[in-house]
Enzyme design. Structure first.
Site, PDB file in Angstrom:
ATOM      1  N   ASN A   7       0.832  -1.210   0.000  1.00  0.00           N
ATOM      2  CA  ASN A   7       0.000   0.000   0.000  1.00  0.00           C
ATOM      3  C   ASN A   7       0.865   1.259   0.000  1.00  0.00           C
ATOM      4  OD1 ASN A   7      -2.592   1.133  -0.060  1.00  0.00           O
ATOM      5  ND2 ASN A   7      -2.554   1.550   2.131  1.00  0.00           N
ATOM      6  N   SER A   8       1.999   1.178  -0.712  1.00  0.00           N
ATOM      7  CA  SER A   8       2.906   2.329  -0.749  1.00  0.00           C
ATOM      8  C   SER A   8       3.838   2.187  -1.944  1.00  0.00           C
ATOM      9  CB  SER A   8       3.718   2.403   0.550  1.00  0.00           C
ATOM     10  OG  SER A   8       4.329   1.157   0.817  1.00  0.00           O
ATOM     11  N   PHE A  40       4.096  -0.424  12.234  1.00  0.00           N
ATOM     12  CA  PHE A  40       2.933   0.164  11.552  1.00  0.00           C
ATOM     13  C   PHE A  40       2.304  -0.811  10.558  1.00  0.00           C
ATOM     14  CE2 PHE A  40       5.525   4.013  12.385  1.00  0.00           C
ATOM     15  CZ  PHE A  40       4.580   4.811  13.004  1.00  0.00           C
ATOM     16  N   ASN A  68      -2.395 -10.959   7.846  1.00  0.00           N
ATOM     17  CA  ASN A  68      -1.453  -9.848   7.652  1.00  0.00           C
ATOM     18  C   ASN A  68      -1.205  -9.071   8.946  1.00  0.00           C
ATOM     19  OD1 ASN A  68       0.261  -8.639   5.724  1.00  0.00           O
ATOM     20  ND2 ASN A  68      -1.066  -6.838   5.698  1.00  0.00           N
ATOM     21  N   SER A  70      -5.765   1.566  17.640  1.00  0.00           N
ATOM     22  CA  SER A  70      -6.769   2.445  17.030  1.00  0.00           C
ATOM     23  C   SER A  70      -7.914   2.713  18.000  1.00  0.00           C
ATOM     24  CB  SER A  70      -7.311   1.749  15.775  1.00  0.00           C
ATOM     25  OG  SER A  70      -8.467   2.382  15.307  1.00  0.00           O
ATOM     26  N   TYR A  85     -11.025  -5.987  10.875  1.00  0.00           N
ATOM     27  CA  TYR A  85      -9.911  -5.057  11.069  1.00  0.00           C
ATOM     28  C   TYR A  85      -9.831  -4.617  12.530  1.00  0.00           C
ATOM     29  CZ  TYR A  85      -7.292  -0.760  11.440  1.00  0.00           C
ATOM     30  OH  TYR A  85      -6.414   0.202  11.875  1.00  0.00           O
ATOM     31  N   LYS A 145      -6.898  -5.253  15.882  1.00  0.00           N
ATOM     32  CA  LYS A 145      -6.259  -4.300  16.817  1.00  0.00           C
ATOM     33  C   LYS A 145      -6.496  -4.746  18.261  1.00  0.00           C
ATOM     34  CE  LYS A 145      -4.410  -1.838  13.696  1.00  0.00           C
ATOM     35  NZ  LYS A 145      -2.973  -1.957  13.481  1.00  0.00           N
ATOM     36  N   ASN A 193      -8.408   9.860  14.411  1.00  0.00           N
ATOM     37  CA  ASN A 193      -8.451   9.905  12.929  1.00  0.00           C
ATOM     38  C   ASN A 193      -7.297  10.737  12.361  1.00  0.00           C
ATOM     39  OD1 ASN A 193     -11.121   9.002  13.818  1.00  0.00           O
ATOM     40  ND2 ASN A 193     -11.709   9.232  11.689  1.00  0.00           N
ATOM     41  N   LEU A 211     -12.751  10.140   5.111  1.00  0.00           N
ATOM     42  CA  LEU A 211     -13.381  11.419   4.770  1.00  0.00           C
ATOM     43  C   LEU A 211     -12.431  12.422   4.097  1.00  0.00           C
ATOM     44  CD1 LEU A 211     -15.799  13.353   4.930  1.00  0.00           C
ATOM     45  CD2 LEU A 211     -15.069  13.931   7.262  1.00  0.00           C
ATOM     46  N   ASP A 238     -20.804   2.717  11.266  1.00  0.00           N
ATOM     47  CA  ASP A 238     -20.230   3.965  11.787  1.00  0.00           C
ATOM     48  C   ASP A 238     -20.712   4.236  13.202  1.00  0.00           C
ATOM     49  OD1 ASP A 238     -18.563   4.829   9.812  1.00  0.00           O
ATOM     50  OD2 ASP A 238     -19.973   6.251   8.920  1.00  0.00           O
TER      51      ASP A 238
HETATM   52  P1  NAD Z   1      -0.670   2.535   5.284  1.00  0.00           P
HETATM   53  O1  NAD Z   1      -1.388   1.492   4.531  1.00  0.00           O
HETATM   54  O2  NAD Z   1      -0.453   3.850   4.649  1.00  0.00           O
HETATM   55  O3  NAD Z   1       0.749   1.983   5.775  1.00  0.00           O
HETATM   56  C1  NAD Z   1       0.966   0.647   6.098  1.00  0.00           C
HETATM   57  C2  NAD Z   1       2.218   0.180   5.367  1.00  0.00           C
HETATM   58  O4  NAD Z   1       2.469  -1.191   5.714  1.00  0.00           O
HETATM   59  C3  NAD Z   1       2.103   0.249   3.855  1.00  0.00           C
HETATM   60  O5  NAD Z   1       3.220   0.916   3.316  1.00  0.00           O
HETATM   61  C4  NAD Z   1       2.090  -1.229   3.415  1.00  0.00           C
HETATM   62  O6  NAD Z   1       2.695  -1.412   2.162  1.00  0.00           O
HETATM   63  C5  NAD Z   1       2.846  -1.891   4.560  1.00  0.00           C
HETATM   64  N1  NAD Z   1       2.495  -3.313   4.779  1.00  0.00           N
HETATM   65  C6  NAD Z   1       1.263  -3.850   4.898  1.00  0.00           C
HETATM   66  N2  NAD Z   1       1.356  -5.180   5.086  1.00  0.00           N
HETATM   67  C7  NAD Z   1       2.677  -5.492   5.092  1.00  0.00           C
HETATM   68  C8  NAD Z   1       3.413  -6.697   5.232  1.00  0.00           C
HETATM   69  N3  NAD Z   1       2.812  -7.875   5.382  1.00  0.00           N
HETATM   70  N4  NAD Z   1       4.760  -6.641   5.188  1.00  0.00           N
HETATM   71  C9  NAD Z   1       5.399  -5.459   5.029  1.00  0.00           C
HETATM   72  N5  NAD Z   1       4.767  -4.291   4.873  1.00  0.00           N
HETATM   73  C10 NAD Z   1       3.413  -4.298   4.917  1.00  0.00           C
HETATM   74  O7  NAD Z   1      -1.444   2.721   6.687  1.00  0.00           O
HETATM   75  P2  NAD Z   1      -1.315   3.867   7.768  1.00  0.00           P
HETATM   76  O8  NAD Z   1      -2.516   4.726   7.677  1.00  0.00           O
HETATM   77  O9  NAD Z   1       0.025   4.474   7.722  1.00  0.00           O
HETATM   78  O10 NAD Z   1      -1.482   2.994   9.092  1.00  0.00           O
HETATM   79  C11 NAD Z   1      -0.367   2.537   9.826  1.00  0.00           C
HETATM   80  C12 NAD Z   1      -0.846   1.755  11.024  1.00  0.00           C
HETATM   81  O11 NAD Z   1      -1.702   2.555  11.822  1.00  0.00           O
HETATM   82  C13 NAD Z   1      -1.646   0.498  10.683  1.00  0.00           C
HETATM   83  O12 NAD Z   1      -1.318  -0.503  11.612  1.00  0.00           O
HETATM   84  C14 NAD Z   1      -3.081   0.946  10.870  1.00  0.00           C
HETATM   85  O13 NAD Z   1      -3.926  -0.129  11.173  1.00  0.00           O
HETATM   86  C15 NAD Z   1      -2.943   1.894  12.044  1.00  0.00           C
HETATM   87  N6  NAD Z   1      -4.002   2.897  12.137  1.00  0.00           N
HETATM   88  C16 NAD Z   1      -4.271   3.687  11.049  1.00  0.00           C
HETATM   89  C17 NAD Z   1      -5.293   4.638  11.135  1.00  0.00           C
HETATM   90  C18 NAD Z   1      -5.655   5.486   9.941  1.00  0.00           C
HETATM   91  O14 NAD Z   1      -6.766   5.993   9.904  1.00  0.00           O
HETATM   92  N7  NAD Z   1      -4.775   5.667   8.971  1.00  0.00           N
HETATM   93  C19 NAD Z   1      -5.996   4.802  12.337  1.00  0.00           C
HETATM   94  C20 NAD Z   1      -5.674   3.986  13.435  1.00  0.00           C
HETATM   95  C21 NAD Z   1      -4.670   3.031  13.318  1.00  0.00           C
HETATM   96  C1  WQD Z   2     -15.025   9.838   9.287  1.00  0.00           C
HETATM   97  C2  WQD Z   2     -16.432  10.390   9.253  1.00  0.00           C
HETATM   98  C3  WQD Z   2     -18.013   8.950   8.145  1.00  0.00           C
HETATM   99  C4  WQD Z   2     -16.305   9.240   4.151  1.00  0.00           C
HETATM  100  C5  WQD Z   2     -11.824   4.811  10.183  1.00  0.00           C
HETATM  101  C6  WQD Z   2     -11.705   3.432  10.774  1.00  0.00           C
HETATM  102  C7  WQD Z   2     -11.027   3.493  12.104  1.00  0.00           C
HETATM  103  C8  WQD Z   2      -9.701   4.243  12.008  1.00  0.00           C
HETATM  104  C9  WQD Z   2      -9.869   5.570  11.355  1.00  0.00           C
HETATM  105  C10 WQD Z   2      -7.948   2.660  11.571  1.00  0.00           C
HETATM  106  C11 WQD Z   2     -17.502   9.329   9.533  1.00  0.00           C
HETATM  107  C12 WQD Z   2     -17.853  10.255   7.397  1.00  0.00           C
HETATM  108  C13 WQD Z   2     -16.555   9.385   5.508  1.00  0.00           C
HETATM  109  C14 WQD Z   2     -17.223   9.827   3.231  1.00  0.00           C
HETATM  110  C15 WQD Z   2     -18.511  10.678   5.068  1.00  0.00           C
HETATM  111  N1  WQD Z   2      -8.764   3.538  11.189  1.00  0.00           N
HETATM  112  N2  WQD Z   2     -17.638  10.090   5.948  1.00  0.00           N
HETATM  113  N3  WQD Z   2     -18.282  10.526   3.731  1.00  0.00           N
HETATM  114  O1  WQD Z   2     -14.860   5.736  10.040  1.00  0.00           O
HETATM  115  O2  WQD Z   2     -14.059   7.392  11.793  1.00  0.00           O
HETATM  116  O3  WQD Z   2     -12.584   5.605  11.084  1.00  0.00           O
HETATM  117  O4  WQD Z   2     -10.530   5.400  10.095  1.00  0.00           O
HETATM  118  O5  WQD Z   2      -7.810   2.174  12.647  1.00  0.00           O
HETATM  119  O6  WQD Z   2     -10.826   2.188  12.522  1.00  0.00           O
HETATM  120  O7  WQD Z   2     -13.002   2.894  10.931  1.00  0.00           O
HETATM  121  O8  WQD Z   2     -13.037   7.434   9.510  1.00  0.00           O
HETATM  122  O9  WQD Z   2     -12.575   8.922   7.624  1.00  0.00           O
HETATM  123  O10 WQD Z   2     -13.889   6.804   7.209  1.00  0.00           O
HETATM  124  O11 WQD Z   2     -14.961   8.664   8.454  1.00  0.00           O
HETATM  125  O12 WQD Z   2     -19.501  11.307   5.466  1.00  0.00           O
HETATM  126  O13 WQD Z   2     -17.072   9.706   2.025  1.00  0.00           O
HETATM  127  O14 WQD Z   2     -16.710  10.858   7.918  1.00  0.00           O
HETATM  128  O15 WQD Z   2     -19.344   8.533   8.148  1.00  0.00           O
HETATM  129  O16 WQD Z   2     -18.507   9.952  10.264  1.00  0.00           O
HETATM  130  P1  WQD Z   2     -13.774   6.513  10.615  1.00  0.00           P
HETATM  131  P2  WQD Z   2     -13.556   7.938   8.105  1.00  0.00           P
END
Ligand code: NAD
Ligand code: WQD
Length: 339
Positions: free
Chosen positions: A35-36, A81, A100, A125, A150, A154, A180, A201, A299
């Protein structure tokens, strides 16, 4: 001091690598590029002046991890991460998510235990809280049954770490429960790279403003909130990145209160979907096309962080505001259009 950053080419990982390098740490990134892209390394170099070391490794492959640690015996800490993170996709592909997100975690911890590497930071998260009963939500709030595979990864991930730390006198861990994350590095050299149609969003907002999407669908305006739209705690990714460096240093300096600590990482403020739209329009001067549609299944109505523990124990608090985060997200989106 060498720090291993798994998933370090991803959204949050890449910004954390910048912070680590700017604090003088030697960073080794592993990523499988699922994813990068490798271009992120150039972005990091542009900001910090130094390209981090990189190994393309799939963390589901135990032998690859074993080879990695053999090749780098001087790793002192791990920030993990790497994971798959699309909530909807996890419902369709639960086994992929469990493999994964959990196999990688187990293999890393096994390797750390074997090699007496002590310091581990885990990406958790706010999803573990589900729909909280009390707001702002504290770290003591009950963990609700997960709403998606998912989310479950966590919850289970935290349990795996808790049990491992309890059983092993070596490993000390901190789980950071992010709310977020949004925004991008203010330089516009790195940011979020959503694949396909964004589910989150803010990337949807910036792509709509850029003309890539026709209009934003606002999922529900009949929630019991002041303007009827759902409320979240949106945190600038650079603030989030900084919290990792502080947490890691807490482990290095042995300042932790116990060997597995959990912290909320949010701003402490709730923002509605309509607030996001209005603030985005204000900072960009653009008018965003949107329509109100039905609620999105799964949601929660409202969630924002109680950040007192992070502030007291880590001495960390968010410094960027929502306007900064949306400006930086838009700046990054415009840079992407030029590529
Ligand atoms: P991201 O997808 O941008 O980054 C994750 C990276 O991990 C990617 O570069 C991907 O290629 C790599 N990856 C995935 N599986 C792999 C594997 N098996 N081996 C090696 N590399 C692997 O995601 P992000 O938004 O940077 O999130 C990072 C962490 O934070 C994740 O654990 C995610 O669950 C957590 N998190 C993200 C959010 C969010 O909203 N972005 C919120 C809460 C928690
Ligand atoms: C935010 C708000 C939507 C898209 C997700 C994961 C959570 C965490 C963070 C990893 C909500 C609204 C969204 C759109 C909209 N990730 N929305 N129109 O759902 O809070 O959290 O990301 O751990 O686990 O569930 O984030 O950005 O998807 O939504 O109205 O097209 O925006 O309903 O209220 P969310 P989000």
């Amino acid at each position: 001091m060498k720090v291993l950053v798994t998933g370090g080419l991803g959204f949050i990982g890449s910004h954390t690598v910048v912070e680590l390098q700017q604090k003088g740490y030697e960073v080794l990134i592993v990523d499988n590029l699922s994813n990068s892209t490798l271009e992120v390394l150039e972005g990091i170099k542009k900001i910090t002046g130094k390209k981090p070391s990189f190994e393309k490794i799939d963390l589901r492959r135990k032998l690859q991890i074993n080879d990695l640690f053999k090749k780098h015996p001087d790793i002192k800490g791990v920030i993990h991460f790497a994971a798959s993170k699309a909530v909807g996709e996890s419902v369709d592909k639960p086994l992929h998510y469990y493999e994964n997100n959990l196999a990688s975690l187990i293999f890393l911890l096994q390797e750390m235990q074997e090699r007496q590497i002590k310091n581990f930071i885990f990406s958790s998260s706010c999803t573990v809280y589900g729909e909280p009963d009390i707001l702002p939500v504290t770290e003591q709030a009950p963990i609700k049954p997960a709403l998606s595979p998912y989310g479950n990864t966590k919850q289970i991930g935290e349990e795996i770490i808790r049990d491992t730390v309890k059983a092993s006198s070596n490993i000390k861990a901190i789980a950071l429960r992010y709310f977020n994350p949004i925004g991008a590095h203010p330089s516009g050299d790195i940011g979020e790279l959503p694949r396909g149609i964004p589910q989150n969003l803010v990337p949807f907002v910036t792509q709509t403003a850029a003309g890539i999407r026709a209009e934003l669908s606002v999922y529900g305006n009949d929630y019991p909130t002041p303007d009827g739209t759902a409320i979240r705690d949106y945190i600038h990714v650079m603030d989030l990145a900084k919290s990792h460096v502080i947490a890691l240093e807490r482990l290095f300096k042995q300042q932790q209160k116990n060997n597995f600590e959990v912290f909320n990482i949010g701003t402490g403020y709730g923002t509605s979907v309509m607030d996001i739209i209005k603030t985005f329009e204000k900072v960009t001067g653009l008018s965003l096309k949107y329509k109100i549609v039905g609620r999105r299944p799964g949601d929660v109505v409202a969630v924002w962080a109680d950040t007192k523990l992070a502030s007291k124990e880590l001495g960390w608090k968010a410094e960027f505001g929502l306007e900064d985060a949306l400006r930086d997200a838009w700046n990054w989106q415009q840079r992407l259009l030029l590529k």
